[in-house]
Design an enzyme around this catalytic site. Structure first.
Site, PDB file in Angstrom:
ATOM      1  N   LEU A  55       0.815  -1.211   0.000  1.00  0.00           N
ATOM      2  CA  LEU A  55       0.000   0.000   0.000  1.00  0.00           C
ATOM      3  C   LEU A  55       0.850   1.264   0.000  1.00  0.00           C
ATOM      4  O   LEU A  55       0.547   2.221  -0.711  1.00  0.00           O
ATOM      5  CB  LEU A  55      -0.916   0.003   1.223  1.00  0.00           C
ATOM      6  CG  LEU A  55      -2.162  -0.866   1.158  1.00  0.00           C
ATOM      7  CD1 LEU A  55      -2.790  -0.992   2.534  1.00  0.00           C
ATOM      8  CD2 LEU A  55      -3.163  -0.288   0.163  1.00  0.00           C
ATOM      9  N   ASP A  71      11.013   3.621   4.523  1.00  0.00           N
ATOM     10  CA  ASP A  71      10.767   2.200   4.768  1.00  0.00           C
ATOM     11  C   ASP A  71      11.962   1.632   5.527  1.00  0.00           C
ATOM     12  O   ASP A  71      13.117   1.873   5.143  1.00  0.00           O
ATOM     13  CB  ASP A  71      10.552   1.435   3.465  1.00  0.00           C
ATOM     14  CG  ASP A  71       9.769   0.148   3.682  1.00  0.00           C
ATOM     15  OD1 ASP A  71       8.603   0.087   3.240  1.00  0.00           O
ATOM     16  OD2 ASP A  71      10.312  -0.792   4.300  1.00  0.00           O
ATOM     17  N   ASP A  79      13.446   3.629  11.263  1.00  0.00           N
ATOM     18  CA  ASP A  79      12.375   3.052  12.075  1.00  0.00           C
ATOM     19  C   ASP A  79      11.558   4.185  12.660  1.00  0.00           C
ATOM     20  O   ASP A  79      11.981   4.844  13.614  1.00  0.00           O
ATOM     21  CB  ASP A  79      13.003   2.192  13.176  1.00  0.00           C
ATOM     22  CG  ASP A  79      11.985   1.636  14.149  1.00  0.00           C
ATOM     23  OD1 ASP A  79      10.773   1.753  13.888  1.00  0.00           O
ATOM     24  OD2 ASP A  79      12.411   1.091  15.186  1.00  0.00           O
ATOM     25  N   ILE A  80      10.371   4.415  12.125  1.00  0.00           N
ATOM     26  CA  ILE A  80       9.588   5.567  12.564  1.00  0.00           C
ATOM     27  C   ILE A  80       9.072   5.410  13.998  1.00  0.00           C
ATOM     28  O   ILE A  80       8.613   6.385  14.591  1.00  0.00           O
ATOM     29  CB  ILE A  80       8.422   5.888  11.589  1.00  0.00           C
ATOM     30  CG1 ILE A  80       7.652   4.642  11.189  1.00  0.00           C
ATOM     31  CG2 ILE A  80       8.973   6.580  10.354  1.00  0.00           C
ATOM     32  CD1 ILE A  80       6.611   4.228  12.140  1.00  0.00           C
ATOM     33  N   TYR A 117      -2.930  -5.976  17.090  1.00  0.00           N
ATOM     34  CA  TYR A 117      -3.152  -5.213  15.864  1.00  0.00           C
ATOM     35  C   TYR A 117      -4.467  -4.429  15.939  1.00  0.00           C
ATOM     36  O   TYR A 117      -4.515  -3.237  15.599  1.00  0.00           O
ATOM     37  CB  TYR A 117      -3.160  -6.180  14.690  1.00  0.00           C
ATOM     38  CG  TYR A 117      -3.319  -5.569  13.326  1.00  0.00           C
ATOM     39  CD1 TYR A 117      -2.276  -4.890  12.714  1.00  0.00           C
ATOM     40  CD2 TYR A 117      -4.524  -5.698  12.624  1.00  0.00           C
ATOM     41  CE1 TYR A 117      -2.420  -4.347  11.445  1.00  0.00           C
ATOM     42  CE2 TYR A 117      -4.679  -5.162  11.352  1.00  0.00           C
ATOM     43  CZ  TYR A 117      -3.627  -4.488  10.767  1.00  0.00           C
ATOM     44  OH  TYR A 117      -3.773  -3.952   9.512  1.00  0.00           O
ATOM     45  N   LYS A 142      -4.827  -0.390  15.873  1.00  0.00           N
ATOM     46  CA  LYS A 142      -5.608   0.282  14.841  1.00  0.00           C
ATOM     47  C   LYS A 142      -6.748   1.094  15.437  1.00  0.00           C
ATOM     48  O   LYS A 142      -7.117   2.153  14.913  1.00  0.00           O
ATOM     49  CB  LYS A 142      -6.129  -0.737  13.832  1.00  0.00           C
ATOM     50  CG  LYS A 142      -5.022  -1.381  12.986  1.00  0.00           C
ATOM     51  CD  LYS A 142      -4.163  -0.346  12.284  1.00  0.00           C
ATOM     52  CE  LYS A 142      -3.203  -0.956  11.286  1.00  0.00           C
ATOM     53  NZ  LYS A 142      -2.336   0.060  10.652  1.00  0.00           N
ATOM     54  N   THR A 164      -1.434  -7.558   0.067  1.00  0.00           N
ATOM     55  CA  THR A 164      -0.056  -7.148   0.309  1.00  0.00           C
ATOM     56  C   THR A 164       0.643  -8.241   1.108  1.00  0.00           C
ATOM     57  O   THR A 164       0.037  -9.246   1.478  1.00  0.00           O
ATOM     58  CB  THR A 164       0.009  -5.825   1.110  1.00  0.00           C
ATOM     59  OG1 THR A 164      -0.470  -6.068   2.445  1.00  0.00           O
ATOM     60  CG2 THR A 164      -0.836  -4.735   0.458  1.00  0.00           C
TER      61      THR A 164
END
Length: 316
Positions: free
Chosen positions: A15, A34, A71-72, A175, A179, A209
């Site tokens: 995505l 990334d 690494d954000i 997860y 989210k 993906t």
């Protein structure tokens, strides 16, 4: 979006890659971030190649792009990313938060590390970049207006949530929680930054993906000449729209998107209200009032909304 600068996290694959290409097609300069982890669970080594390849692809098509390997979820890497965008292109205008990992397990088997790592990458990662972008836009607004920050700037954030938080995905408590947290972060930030002209929205995309290869294992890619309803390319135009001047009237929204469908998710509404007969509830009165109400509802019905999955199901 000529002259605008966009950051796309997790932009090296899936995505994120499709979104970066779409923003570039619309004229934005793109900083492709990334971390390039080998596994979708964040394990294995990291590589600069995914971000670099997408940036090269954008430049080969005549666009402007810069790769960032970081690494954000690490505050220092996130700051380096935002600083790179501002120093290279003069300002940051668009932030698309897409980076994430999966470590699926039933809640009774999940380890601390499986919980912490997913919350860290998804929710902390979204927060890190959002905080820095918000501070950047607030400072610009102050420079453009008075000391109260009354000026207005061009700012767009598109966050990536998931239907997992809507449907209560049973094997993904980490997860789904992350989210859901991203939606809370989105709506809070949307209200905080609206005065500056910034919009903040969240999408719940459905696409084939690396992250969803198990979920959509039974949905084969269609043959040549047929539209793939699970192509990431169907999600990217909505991101482009929300990031554009034309999307400036959309703020604080959650949108489900896949194939040829976009659904606007309504805010939760009160389904029923009960008022105590004499000012405060007793245990007995609660039992008398609530037990019959829930007994009349389907046994499996919870706050989660599995019917959301029925919105335009992908073709087999």
């Amino acid at each position: 979006m000529e002259g605008r600068c966009a950051i796309v996290t997790g932009g090296g694959r899936g995505l994120g890659r499709a979104e970066a290409l779409e923003l570039a097609r619309l004229g934005a300069s793109v900083v492709v971030n990334d971390y390039g982890t080998a596994g979708r669970d964040g394990s294995g080594g990291t590589s600069e190649a995914p971000a670099r390849q997408v940036a090269d692809e954008i430049r080969a098509a005549g666009g402007e792009a810069t790769a960032h390997h970081g690494d954000i979820a690490d505050p220092s890497d996130a700051r380096e990313l935002v600083d790179l965008a501002v120093s290279r292109y003069g300002a940051l205008d668009i932030l698309v938060n897409n980076a994430g990992i999966l470590r699926d397990r039933m809640v009774f088997s999940m380890t601390d590390d499986e919980w912490d790592s997913v919350i860290r990458v998804h929710l902390k990662g979204h927060f890190n970049t959002t905080r820095l972008a918000a501070a950047h836009w607030r400072q610009r607004a102050k420079a453009d207006g008075d000391h109260s920050g009354g000026g207005r700037v061009y700012g767009r954030i598109v966050n990536t949530s998931s239907e997992a938080f809507l449907a209560g995905s049973p094997g993904q408590p980490n997860y789904a929680a992350a989210k859901g947290g991203i939606v809370g972060l989105t709506t809070s930030t949307a209200r905080a930054l609206a005065r500056y002209g910034v919009t903040v929205n969240a999408i719940c995309p459905r696409a084939r993906t690396r992250m969803t290869e198990d979920v959509f294992a039974g949905h084969r890619e269609p043959g040549e000449g047929r539209i793939d309803p699970l192509s990431p390319g169907h999600v990217a135009p909505l991101v482009g729209y929300l990031a554009s001047p034309e999307g400036g009237g959309v703020n604080g929204q959650v949108l489900v998107v896949h194939g040829g469908m976009v659904a606007v998710v309504e805010r939760p509404r009160v389904a029923a209200r009960f008022d105590a007969r004499e000012g405060a509830f007793s245990f007995t009165e609660l039992h008398e009032r609530l037990t019959p109400y829930f007994a009349s509802r389907p046994a499996a019905e919870t706050f989660a909304a599995p019917e959301i999955l029925a919105l335009g199901p992908p073709a087999p």
